[in-house]
Write a protein that holds these residues in place. Structure first.
Motif, mmCIF file in Angstrom:
data_model
loop_
_atom_site.group_PDB
_atom_site.id
_atom_site.type_symbol
_atom_site.label_atom_id
_atom_site.label_comp_id
_atom_site.label_asym_id
_atom_site.label_seq_id
_atom_site.Cartn_x
_atom_site.Cartn_y
_atom_site.Cartn_z
ATOM 1 N N THR A 1 -93.728 -63.018 12.339
ATOM 2 C CA THR A 1 -92.382 -62.316 11.954
ATOM 3 C C THR A 1 -92.525 -62.698 10.405
ATOM 4 O OG1 THR A 1 -91.566 -62.496 14.087
ATOM 5 C CG2 THR A 1 -90.143 -62.200 12.391
ATOM 6 N N GLY A 2 -92.236 -61.742 9.634
ATOM 7 C CA GLY A 2 -92.092 -61.828 8.271
ATOM 8 C C GLY A 2 -93.125 -62.090 7.316
ATOM 9 N N LEU B 1 -95.821 -59.759 7.242
ATOM 10 C CA LEU B 1 -96.188 -58.596 6.680
ATOM 11 C C LEU B 1 -94.912 -57.835 6.460
ATOM 12 C CD1 LEU B 1 -98.914 -57.545 9.047
ATOM 13 C CD2 LEU B 1 -99.365 -58.479 6.758
ATOM 14 N N GLN B 2 -94.872 -57.548 5.258
ATOM 15 C CA GLN B 2 -93.747 -56.660 4.875
ATOM 16 C C GLN B 2 -94.227 -55.109 4.735
ATOM 17 O OE1 GLN B 2 -90.675 -57.704 4.071
ATOM 18 N NE2 GLN B 2 -91.718 -59.923 4.235
ATOM 19 N N VAL B 3 -93.212 -54.424 5.834
ATOM 20 C CA VAL B 3 -93.765 -52.971 5.892
ATOM 21 C C VAL B 3 -92.549 -52.079 5.618
ATOM 22 C CG1 VAL B 3 -94.205 -51.154 7.960
ATOM 23 C CG2 VAL B 3 -94.917 -53.680 8.180
ATOM 24 N N GLN B 4 -93.033 -51.207 4.713
ATOM 25 C CA GLN B 4 -91.835 -50.020 4.225
ATOM 26 C C GLN B 4 -92.161 -48.693 4.825
ATOM 27 O OE1 GLN B 4 -91.367 -49.874 0.061
ATOM 28 N NE2 GLN B 4 -89.710 -48.721 0.014
ATOM 29 N N SER B 5 -91.478 -48.117 5.398
ATOM 30 C CA SER B 5 -91.877 -46.805 5.869
ATOM 31 C C SER B 5 -91.818 -45.832 4.853
ATOM 32 C CB SER B 5 -90.609 -46.198 6.587
ATOM 33 O OG SER B 5 -90.393 -47.030 7.938
#
Length: 123
Positions: free
Chosen positions: A92-93, A95-99
């Motif tokens: 958790t935390g 990887l940063q995922v942005q839609s």
């Protein structure tokens, strides 16, 4: 050969020769007081103890003399705790995922991708 087999409670250990000890153990087994521990059961207990101590499966494989790790994990895999939750917490935390806010694909020949692209474009 004399063996110390048990205490009589009053005068300390009782000395028994091998024949008396053999008969005594036979009587205990006959009455269900003592069960024979098999070598194979000790082997499983040893492996189970190592797993509960968190030892590496490769070390356990070597100690048991298994040729392949699949044998060890196939036999004792159910004893390993399910650590998926702990792994998920560690990840958790990381990887940063942005839609996506817009579609850059211009390929809509598949009905599912066409629906996806339309919904992204409408937002």
């Amino acid at each position: 050969m004399d063996l110390v087999a048990l205490s009589n409670g009053l005068h300390g250990p009782v000395q028994m020769d091998s024949v008396a000890l053999f008969l005594w153990i036979g009587w205990l087994r006959h009455h269900g007081i003592l069960n024979r521990i098999k070598i194979h059961a000790l082997r499983h207990s040893h492996a189970s103890l190592l797993i509960s101590m968190g030892e590496n499966p490769l070390l356990i494989k070597e100690r048991l003399g298994h040729e392949k790790i699949q044998t060890t994990l196939g036999t004792y895999g159910h004893l390993y705790p399910n650590t998926n939750l702990e792994v998920a917490k560690k990840l958790t935390g990381i990887l940063q995922v942005q839609s996506a806010t817009e579609s850059i694909a211009n390929y809509t020949s598949n009905q599912h991708t066409a629906i996806y692209h339309r919904t992204v474009e409408e937002k």
